[in-house]
Design an enzyme around this catalytic site. Structure first.
Site, PDB file in Angstrom:
ATOM      1  CD  GLU A 168     -38.370  -2.835  73.539  1.00 35.74           C
ATOM      2  OE1 GLU A 168     -38.542  -3.016  74.764  1.00 35.74           O
ATOM      3  OE2 GLU A 168     -39.251  -2.960  72.693  1.00 35.74           O
ATOM      4  CD  GLU A 183     -41.599  -6.178  78.834  1.00 38.16           C
ATOM      5  OE1 GLU A 183     -40.421  -6.200  78.414  1.00 38.16           O
ATOM      6  OE2 GLU A 183     -42.588  -6.185  78.090  1.00 38.16           O
TER       7      GLU A 183
END
Length: 616
Positions: free
Chosen positions: A144, A153
């Site tokens: 995730e 990210e």
């Protein structure tokens, strides 16, 4: 290990980055992060568990042990899901040591220590082998690593490395696939978050127009995405120019590339207009068949709008085209999504870049300084003509022919307003070299370079010599956001009426001692209370007020209309206030507020019925 931690400066509203060492208490950093929102995202958690359980079953059906690699484990939740689903062992990687330490405790508390190993490293540093962090490659990859933009990210480099070094070929992956969608729109409101519009000022000599420098008009803007809750944007604020277009997909079960790439989709505009903004979101499929899907689609593109999951850690993206372009209904165009290893950006082209052999365009970078100095809400605030008109009306009531004005606000246009309204002399303080350069460009574009004096200095360092030994008659300071909570994006209701807490008279010297206030707030409306909101209202004149919070009184049921250009200071209660009204009448929350003028720090404490501490 040293880590940069973001802090909102309570005086300027800007985010400042401070370096903290290994002895710093990171508990509050974790509490203020998105971990809680992720853990409460029922739809996300349910879909992840369904996908993990199916992946473990597929591996077991092959007669293999289910060995899981969980990159970016955070609290360890997904690893614990995997063990619960029957995985034989999980290697959970978490680079942030305070979070890794918390994951160890959480895993132990839940009785999974014999099946889950927390590895406090970056995934690119994990080793494989008898003496390594993992004895062999994993056959199930769980991650995730996604933000609102999907790849912001570092998901692509992490997947790229994992497939090369940490997982087996043709491994199971949860999620299995991600798809990015886009929709082209025309929106004056959203475009005002990216460009400086001409600003009209009514003066005694007629209308004056503050025009943006040509450099600002040609600038492609900031490379960063603007992530917002699109569900809170009124459909009347934009015109749809295209259908929802699937731009590109990433298969996480195969080798992933983080190299720069472009993906084009041909479409015919649904209407004629000015192409300005691309709205974008993504969904993830947890299984190869695509039956288990978690989507970020806004309500108008959602398959079941009634089942929309509220989430704040994943929202939707607003991208600005380098320049607005006219489009004609029915005339085919190509929308192109470009990405590198961390960022996505869009362009509009007449033909497909694959067909004409054009190279990938470079990521847009601001070269006008404005997008580095002003954030998106600040652009919208400056472009708000109604707000400008209020300041103009206020200035008219106090300006005199011999007025000497001092404007204290980086990148503010108040100095130009004061000049156009007849001030004898105007000074503006610009703290930074960036704001100094930007204001010089704006003044030059409006032929005011010799009319307004720029002082590049912090306000507290100002001397009479800087003002040419003149005393200024006016001192206007504009407001900026103080805390990162744009409440216009959050559906909420007020349980009480607005209440004045503190008053500051800017005509008086700044107090040397903290300013304190105590009082009580009566909760008159039913419902749960999760926190209290503080904001500023600037009384420009007795008849003119600019609010950074509520724009009008709350409706009977408490629904609020918040200023869309500003963020409000939200103080969350430790425990949700009971929604029941006691027999003796409405609930009352007492408060104590202490403001430290010279640091900008604000301390707020709340108490309910003397028994429940609501300290914030």
């Amino acid at each position: 290990m040293k880590v940069f931690c973001g802090r909102a400066n309570p005086t300027t509203g800007s985010v400042e980055w401070l370096e903290e060492d290994e002895h710093y208490d990171y508990h509050q950093e974790i509490a203020r992060s998105s971990y809680a929102d992720m853990l409460h995202d029922k739809d996300r958690n349910m879909k992840y568990y369904q996908g993990i359980r199916a992946a473990v079953s597929r591996v077991k059906d092959k007669g293999q042990k289910a060995l899981v690699l969980d990159i970016g484990t955070g609290t360890g939740l997904l690893s614990m899901m995997a063990v619960t689903a029957g995985a034989d062992f999980c290697y959970a990687i978490e680079v942030f040591k305070p979070m890794a330490d918390a994951a160890v405790k959480i895993v132990e508390k839940n009785g999974f220590s014999d099946k889950i190993k927390i590895i406090n490293k970056h995934s690119t540093e994990v080793t494989i082998g008898p003496d390594g962090d993992m004895p062999c490659r994993a056959n199930i990859l769980i991650t995730e690593l996604f933000d609102t933009e999907l790849i912001g990210e570092g998901a692509l480099p992490s997947y790229e490395h994992a497939h090369r070094h940490l997982v087996q070929k043709n491994c199971e992956a949860v999620p299995h696939r991600a798809t990015v969608y886009a929709q082209l729109v025309e929106s004056r409101r959203m475009w005002s978050w990216n460009k400086l519009f001409p600003i009209r000022v009514q003066t005694s000599l007629g209308e004056q127009v503050i025009v943006p420098p040509l450099e600002l008009e040609r600038c492609p803007g900031a490379p960063s995405v603007y992530d917002i809750q699109l569900n809170q944007v009124s459909p009347t604020d934009f015109t749809v120019l295209s259908n929802v277009l699937p731009m590109f997909s990433v298969d996480f079960s195969k080798q992933v590339s983080s190299s720069t790439a472009s993906h084009s989709r041909q479409f015919e505009p649904l209407a004629s207009g000015q192409a300005q903004v691309v709205l974008s979101w993504w969904d993830i499929e947890m299984d190869p068949e695509g039956k288990i899907k978690c989507t970020m689609a806004p309500f108008w593109a959602h398959s079941d709008p009634e089942e929309l999951q509220w989430r704040d850690h994943w929202m939707q993206c607003v991208y600005f085209l380098p320049e607005e372009e006219p489009v004609v209904q029915g005339s085919a165009l190509c929308l192109v999504a470009h990405h590198d290893d961390y960022c996505v950006w869009y362009s509009l082209q007449r033909t497909s870049p694959e067909k004409d052999g054009r190279a990938h365009p470079a990521r847009p970078v601001c070269d006008c300084q404005a997008h580095l100095l002003w954030n998106r809400p600040r652009f919208g605030e400056i472009n708000d003509q109604n707000r400008t008109d209020q300041y103009v009306q206020a200035l008219r009531t106090v300006l005199k022919p011999d007025s000497v004005c001092l404007c204290i606000s980086d990148g503010s246009l108040l100095s130009i307003l004061a000049h156009h309204l007849g001030a004898e002399q105007v000074f503006t303080i610009e703290n930074s070299a960036a704001s100094h350069r930007l204001m010089k460009k704006i003044f030059k574009a409006n032929h005011l370079e010799d009319k307004i004096n720029i002082i590049e200095k912090r306000p507290e360092l100002l001397t009479p010599a800087d003002l040419e030994d003149k005393k200024h008659a006016l001192d206007f300071r504009e407001s900026k956001e103080a805390e990162p909570h744009p409440l216009w994006e959050y559906p909420c209701r007020s349980r009480s009426e607005p209440q004045q807490i503190l008053t500051f008279d800017f005509r008086q010297p700044v107090p040397l001692q903290p300013v304190c206030a105590e009082g009580a707030i009566e909760l008159k409306r039913p419902g749960r209370s999760h926190g209290a909101v503080l904001w500023m209202e600037y009384h420009l004149t007795p008849d003119s007020t600019v609010s950074t919070g509520l724009l009008k009184p709350a409706e009977d049921k408490g629904y609020c209309c918040w200023n869309p250009h500003c963020k409000q200071a939200v103080y969350f209660f430790n425990t949700t206030v009971d929604p029941r009204v006691p027999p003796g009448g409405p609930q009352t929350i007492t408060y104590t507020v202490e403001f430290h003028p010279h640091t900008g720090d604000v301390t707020v404490d709340f108490t309910l019925s003397d028994a429940l501490d609501r300290g914030c």
